[in-house]
Enzyme design. Structure first.
Site, PDB file in Angstrom:
ATOM      1  N   THR A  78       0.853  -1.286  -0.007  1.00  0.00           N
ATOM      2  CA  THR A  78       0.065  -0.041   0.113  1.00  0.00           C
ATOM      3  C   THR A  78       0.726   1.124   0.006  1.00  0.00           C
ATOM      4  OG1 THR A  78      -0.078   0.197   2.457  1.00  0.00           O
ATOM      5  CG2 THR A  78      -1.434  -1.153   1.313  1.00  0.00           C
ATOM      6  N   CYS A  93       3.833  12.101  -6.000  1.00  0.00           N
ATOM      7  CA  CYS A  93       4.932  11.050  -6.161  1.00  0.00           C
ATOM      8  C   CYS A  93       4.508   9.924  -7.044  1.00  0.00           C
ATOM      9  CB  CYS A  93       5.190  10.315  -4.666  1.00  0.00           C
ATOM     10  SG  CYS A  93       6.034  11.349  -3.499  1.00  0.00           S
ATOM     11  N   HIS A 122       8.243   3.699  -4.607  1.00  0.00           N
ATOM     12  CA  HIS A 122       7.537   5.238  -4.401  1.00  0.00           C
ATOM     13  C   HIS A 122       8.536   6.269  -4.467  1.00  0.00           C
ATOM     14  CE1 HIS A 122       4.615   7.447  -1.327  1.00  0.00           C
ATOM     15  NE2 HIS A 122       5.438   8.250  -2.210  1.00  0.00           N
TER      16      HIS A 122
END
Lengths: 129, 191
Positions: free
Chosen positions: B38, B44, B61
């Protein structure tokens, strides 16, 4: 004092983007004669066909990884004198020590700037013009 | 007197999902079928990448440093992608089987340049250059996203969030680009 433009370089990395980035950094430093390959096996064949003064190779690659490639380079009369700089994804002490045993000349941890690359190359060749 | 047997329904084995949150500047690669990756994204971008045959997947990420596409910025992005790809390959993925989904790159703060778009453009360009198919993408817009990714199957879901949500504000805070580890590993002195 060697001229960067006179040094033949082979860049070996399985990622096209990384090869392009390294090529661009080398050109920024002043290197002109740059070839590349996508893994150790391809790199070794390329080196036999077109000897290079300097090999810059990734470690993590399919088929033949950076260590296998380094061993092959050091074991062959036609290639054993090439300077070899290993690219590592992180400061992997064990990997660097093994590479030292196999005759690596220097290593650089990604990501790196053209300036850092230049410094690493100069540690092997001396000041570049 | 007979007692009717109570109805027995076969239950699947209990496999509780385990959430692993991927924060800015990090990545995760997993093979466990019960793990869900998650993250929360504003400007981003997260790359969800997997090999459906090897059933291994991962997520990064990243937020490119600076608001331009300078070579420093690109180097940082390439490194973030490479860590993910190498992580997958080291767990049995095959490069030619890799697929990706991209999320994020929103323009969540009006008074800043559209760094989100640049992050998205970088990710698309990277996948294109590396020949990794981008089978789905949800990039841009002005809403933040909560992403869930099931790495072994490639299934992904997103929930759009209001940019003022505290967790979005937290996720949006730029973090310094990672320094080359060579300087951090001062114990290795070779030359």
């Amino acid at each position: 004092m060697p001229a960067a433009a006179a040094i033949k370089v082979l860049v070996v990395d399985d990622q096209l983007t990384m090869r392009a980035l390294i090529r661009s950094a080398l050109q920024e430093i002043g290197f002109r004669d740059i070839a590349d390959a996508g893994d150790g096996e391809e790199g070794f064949k390329a080196l036999l066909q077109r000897p290079a003064h300097l090999v810059i190779s990734d470690f993590n690659m399919p088929k033949m990884d950076g260590l296998g490639f380094l061993r092959a380079v050091r074991a062959h009369d036609a290639t054993k004198k090439s300077a070899f700089i290993m690219l590592t994804g992180r400061a992997d002490k064990e990997l660097v020590q093994r590479a030292m045993q196999f005759g690596v000349n220097n290593y650089i941890t990604k990501p790196f700037s053209p300036l850092q690359l230049r410094q690493k190359i100069q540690e092997v060749f001396g000041p570049l013009t | 007197m007979s007692i009717a047997p109570s109805r027995v329904v076969a239950q699947p084995p209990l496999t509780r999902e385990r959430m692993v949150h991927v924060v800015q500047g990090e990545y995760a690669v997993v093979q466990e079928t019960n793990v869900v990756l998650t993250t929360i994204l504003g400007s981003c971008v997260a790359t969800c990448m997997w090999d459906p045959v090897a059933a291994v997947g991962g997520m990064n990420h990243f937020l490119l440093p600076g608001d331009d596409t300078s070579s420093d910025s690109v180097r940082y992005g390439v490194n973030a992608m490479e860590l993910l790809v190498n992580g997958l390959l080291s767990k049995g993925a095959v490069r030619t089987r890799l697929q990706a989904k991209l999320f994020g790159g929103a323009h969540v703060i009006n008074n800043l340049s559209d760094i989100g778009a640049k992050n998205g453009e970088f990710a698309i360009k990277f996948l294109g250059m590396e020949g990794i198919p981008c089978v789905a993408q949800s990039l841009g817009g002005d809403r933040a996203r909560r992403i869930r990714f099931w790495p072994t199957t490639g299934r992904a879901g997103q929930l759009l969030l209001d940019a003022s949500t505290p967790e979005v504000q937290l996720a949006e805070r730029p973090k310094p680009a990672p320094k080359p580890a060579a300087s951090a590993a001062g114990s290795i002195e070779l030359f």
